[in-house]
Design a protein around this motif. Sequence first.
Motif, PDB file in Angstrom:
ATOM      1  N   ARG A 136      62.855  45.141  -4.333  1.00 26.74           N
ATOM      2  CA  ARG A 136      61.559  44.712  -3.792  1.00 26.74           C
ATOM      3  C   ARG A 136      61.272  43.257  -4.131  1.00 26.74           C
ATOM      4  N   ALA A 137      61.843  42.772  -5.175  1.00 28.61           N
ATOM      5  CA  ALA A 137      61.585  41.404  -5.598  1.00 28.61           C
ATOM      6  C   ALA A 137      62.171  40.381  -4.627  1.00 28.61           C
ATOM      7  N   THR A 138      63.125  40.770  -3.794  1.00 28.99           N
ATOM      8  CA  THR A 138      63.813  39.806  -2.928  1.00 28.99           C
ATOM      9  C   THR A 138      63.457  39.956  -1.451  1.00 28.99           C
ATOM     10  N   SER A 139      62.477  40.816  -1.103  1.00 22.00           N
ATOM     11  CA  SER A 139      62.202  41.062   0.309  1.00 22.00           C
ATOM     12  C   SER A 139      60.713  40.977   0.618  1.00 22.00           C
ATOM     13  N   LEU A 140      60.388  40.326   1.746  1.00 21.06           N
ATOM     14  CA  LEU A 140      58.995  40.289   2.209  1.00 21.06           C
ATOM     15  C   LEU A 140      58.721  41.389   3.228  1.00 21.06           C
ATOM     16  N   MET A 141      59.756  41.970   3.802  1.00 22.26           N
ATOM     17  CA  MET A 141      59.585  43.024   4.791  1.00 22.26           C
ATOM     18  C   MET A 141      58.884  44.237   4.188  1.00 22.26           C
ATOM     19  N   ASP A 142      59.169  44.509   2.934  1.00 19.01           N
ATOM     20  CA  ASP A 142      58.509  45.629   2.259  1.00 19.01           C
ATOM     21  C   ASP A 142      56.993  45.446   2.258  1.00 19.01           C
TER      22      ASP A 142
END
Length: 147
Positions: free
Chosen positions: A73-79
């Motif tokens: 989750r730390a590397t994605s904005l889609m979440d």
Amino acid sequence: MGWISKVLGFLTNPLADLTGSYRERKRIAAETAANIATAEGELKVARLKAKTRRIENQENNDTDYDLIVLKNRATSLMDEFVILVFLGLFLAHFVPSLQPYMQGGWKAMGYEGAPWYFEFAVVGILVSTLGLMRLFRLFWQGRKAAY
């Protein structure tokens, strides 16, 4: 005297053989029953041990999944985008002025209310956001029992 013992032996040997073989059959049957009982007990123990291993593996897998999800989750904005969309839809059900639109939208899709997969998605968001795989498993088991 020798011929009398031969005649008596001729008459009594078959009876002795019958009783001896009867005892032997009884002994073999008792041993077989004991072996079967032992094997059934060992099978029950093996099944319980296998079930314990499966539960332990499932718990470890759930924990590993939660850690991987939280790390990714730390590397994605889609979440965050998906979470905001579903959070908006969820909260819209509680705003009185939006409730007719929400109900109309679900009816347009052929549902009387929010479908099961909407609940599934909200729980999935909780799982992915907070790392609650155990919660998801409890929810899914409850859904399967309801249907």
